[in-house]
Scaffold this motif. Structure first.
Motif, mmCIF file in Angstrom:
data_model
loop_
_atom_site.group_PDB
_atom_site.id
_atom_site.type_symbol
_atom_site.label_atom_id
_atom_site.label_comp_id
_atom_site.label_asym_id
_atom_site.label_seq_id
_atom_site.Cartn_x
_atom_site.Cartn_y
_atom_site.Cartn_z
ATOM 1 N N ILE A 32 -5.674 -7.331 18.194
ATOM 2 C CA ILE A 32 -6.590 -7.755 17.656
ATOM 3 C C ILE A 32 -6.058 -7.140 15.756
ATOM 4 C CG2 ILE A 32 -8.137 -8.659 15.682
ATOM 5 C CD1 ILE A 32 -10.363 -9.035 18.522
ATOM 6 N N ALA A 33 -6.881 -5.631 16.559
ATOM 7 C CA ALA A 33 -6.202 -4.126 14.708
ATOM 8 C C ALA A 33 -5.110 -4.159 14.809
ATOM 9 C CB ALA A 33 -6.504 -3.041 15.756
ATOM 10 N N GLU A 34 -4.638 -4.588 16.167
ATOM 11 C CA GLU A 34 -2.379 -4.443 15.674
ATOM 12 C C GLU A 34 -1.624 -5.344 14.981
ATOM 13 O OE1 GLU A 34 1.733 -4.362 18.852
ATOM 14 O OE2 GLU A 34 -0.053 -5.346 19.372
ATOM 15 N N GLU A 35 -2.394 -7.087 15.267
ATOM 16 C CA GLU A 35 -1.845 -7.719 14.749
ATOM 17 C C GLU A 35 -2.459 -7.899 12.922
ATOM 18 O OE1 GLU A 35 -0.541 -10.840 18.389
ATOM 19 O OE2 GLU A 35 -2.127 -11.649 16.662
ATOM 20 N N LEU A 36 -4.163 -8.156 13.363
ATOM 21 C CA LEU A 36 -4.585 -7.934 11.885
ATOM 22 C C LEU A 36 -4.686 -7.266 11.312
ATOM 23 C CD1 LEU A 36 -7.297 -10.544 12.849
ATOM 24 C CD2 LEU A 36 -4.915 -11.523 12.522
ATOM 25 N N GLY A 37 -4.447 -6.376 11.433
ATOM 26 C CA GLY A 37 -4.857 -5.064 10.174
ATOM 27 C C GLY A 37 -6.327 -4.381 10.100
ATOM 28 N N ALA A 69 -1.677 1.009 19.744
ATOM 29 C CA ALA A 69 -1.976 -0.627 19.074
ATOM 30 C C ALA A 69 -2.215 -0.247 18.170
ATOM 31 C CB ALA A 69 -2.224 -2.117 20.560
ATOM 32 N N VAL A 70 -3.238 0.335 17.624
ATOM 33 C CA VAL A 70 -4.530 -0.007 16.877
ATOM 34 C C VAL A 70 -3.869 0.809 15.778
ATOM 35 C CG1 VAL A 70 -6.964 1.372 16.264
ATOM 36 C CG2 VAL A 70 -6.731 -0.112 18.425
ATOM 37 N N GLY A 71 -3.224 2.137 15.554
ATOM 38 C CA GLY A 71 -2.363 2.605 14.790
ATOM 39 C C GLY A 71 -1.206 1.630 14.130
ATOM 40 N N SER A 72 -0.646 1.008 14.912
ATOM 41 C CA SER A 72 0.095 0.362 14.357
ATOM 42 C C SER A 72 0.062 -1.148 12.983
ATOM 43 C CB SER A 72 0.912 0.104 15.642
ATOM 44 O OG SER A 72 1.430 0.750 16.333
ATOM 45 N N GLY A 73 -1.558 -0.962 13.526
ATOM 46 C CA GLY A 73 -1.566 -2.713 13.203
ATOM 47 C C GLY A 73 -1.965 -1.762 11.417
ATOM 48 N N GLY A 74 -2.173 -0.660 10.902
ATOM 49 C CA GLY A 74 -2.353 0.099 9.805
ATOM 50 C C GLY A 74 -2.715 -1.094 8.454
ATOM 51 N N LEU A 75 -2.976 -1.256 7.305
ATOM 52 C CA LEU A 75 -4.565 -2.415 6.782
ATOM 53 C C LEU A 75 -3.772 -3.338 7.323
ATOM 54 C CD1 LEU A 75 -4.301 -0.498 3.366
ATOM 55 C CD2 LEU A 75 -5.570 -0.218 4.843
ATOM 56 N N PHE A 76 -2.863 -3.960 7.399
ATOM 57 C CA PHE A 76 -2.489 -5.415 6.747
ATOM 58 C C PHE A 76 -2.360 -6.040 8.307
ATOM 59 C CE2 PHE A 76 -2.197 -3.987 2.427
ATOM 60 C CZ PHE A 76 -3.010 -5.069 2.039
ATOM 61 N N GLY A 77 -1.916 -4.981 9.225
ATOM 62 C CA GLY A 77 -1.847 -5.468 10.540
ATOM 63 C C GLY A 77 -0.183 -6.086 10.361
#
Length: 368
Positions: A271-276, A238-246
């Motif tokens: 949060i990291a996945e959706e927001l980046g 999930a964290v990795g999938s968010g990238g820079l901008f989610g």
């Protein structure tokens, strides 16, 4: 006599409000799938957190922001005794509530709460009161100044471990160590306590196989990706999938029953996945600004009790934020500590907002 401030500390209040608002919005997004499956609507967890956590917490914040914090000093021992009793009552049939193999909650009709969260605030108040008494200064004999509160903290920790709840235990011990350090306890004593704590935690992990497996999963997350390593692997995805901008707000994939505990311990991953990364950094900057302002309150406190109380409250937020995020990104083993102002749970929300209220009162009476 030092001059006192009559105005409210607006930076602390506004930064806290910002985190609560962002936390509610992210809780809604993270909980939609689980809420729909369990209750047939997307807003159950949001409404519950808002009405039973934020609303009551806001009332408590307002009350304690106007309540003289010095009046907490005398009954500090009573607060600790009540917390100990509640931790015992958790295991009483008919009162304790068991979920996912742990009994961490007490249910009294419509009242449902987690005593371990209350215990953290009780320990902060008790240690602040204890260490602000001149005759119990940490520079004195260890057995007279440090050992008595240490015994009570160990007893409380054992009761929390009994639930079992290793995460809250580690949080409680870390807060206590922070306050001992800030209070001037000699480094040799702190080093001894730290070594003893590490040995105790490893011993507890060795006794309970699932805890030992969590450590193994931390050291080698890919070793058992469908077993004990499942949660950390899904969190990292999930964290990795968010990238820079989610992926975008509300568009998490992992919340659809891939990642466990999406509304509790694992909400940071959503949060990291959706927001980046970029927007995550902004949230962390808000946390950092809040903690900075809280430490300023501690440094300007008008007395030692207020200073120690403010340090304890600051460490309560800082330690829980640090451990939660570190666990989700794989820097420490998963421990089950909620993310302040974000994770679902009314008791933690009420305790955190109450603590902020106390800190605001300390700020009101601080040195000009």
């Amino acid at each position: 006599m030092p001059k006192t401030k009559s105005k409210l500390n607006l930076p602390v209040l506004l930064l806290t409000a910002a985190l609560v608002v962002i936390g509610l919005s992210m809780l809604w997004s993270a909980s939609t799938a689980e809420s729909t499956q369990n209750f047939g609507n997307t807003t159950y967890y949001l409404v519950h957190q808002l009405t039973r956590g934020v609303l009551i917490g806001a009332i408590s914040l307002y009350f304690f922001s106007r309540f003289d914090y010095n009046k907490l000093k005398k009954p500090a021992g009573i607060f600790l005794a009540v917390a100990l009793v509640l931790l015992v009552l958790v295991k009483m049939p008919g009162l304790g509530v068991t979920a996912n193999g742990a009994t961490r909650w007490i249910s009294l009709g419509p009242i449902f709460f987690q005593p371990a969260e209350l215990a953290k605030l009780a320990v902060i108040i008790y240690l602040a009161a204890w260490m602000s008494k001149p005759d119990r200064a940490p520079s004195n004999n260890f057995w007279h100044s440090v050992f008595p509160p240490l015994v009570l903290i160990v007893v409380m920790s054992m009761l929390i471990i009994w639930q079992p709840d290793l995460g809250s235990t580690l949080s409680l011990l870390a807060i206590s160590m922070t306050m001992f350090f800030a209070g001037g306890v000699r480094l040799k004593y702190l080093a001894g306590l730290a070594v003893s704590g590490v040995v105790a935690v490893l011993g507890i992990a060795w006794i309970e196989p699932y805890r030992l497996q969590r450590i193994t999963a931390f050291l080698n997350p890919s070793g058992d990706p469908l077993g004990i390593g499942y949660q950390i692997n899904q969190a990292l995805i999930a964290v990795g999938s968010g990238g820079l901008f989610g992926y975008g707000y509300g568009l998490s994939r992992q919340k659809h029953f891939y990642l466990p505990e999406t509304i509790n311990d694992s909400i940071f991953a959503i949060i990291a996945e959706e927001l980046g990364f970029i927007r995550i950094v902004l949230i962390l900057l808000i946390f950092g600004a809040l903690l900075y302002k809280m430490m300023q309150v501690a440094l300007k406190a008008s007395d030692n009790f207020g200073r120690m109380l403010a340090i304890g409250i600051t460490s309560l937020i800082a330690i829980n934020v640090t451990i939660n995020i570190a666990a989700i990104i794989g820097l420490v083993p998963l421990t089950g500590i909620p993310l302040p102002f974000f994770s679902y749970g009314s008791t933690a929300m009420i305790v955190n907002l109450t603590a902020i209220g106390i800190l605001l009162n300390i700020s009101k009476q601080s040195k000009a």
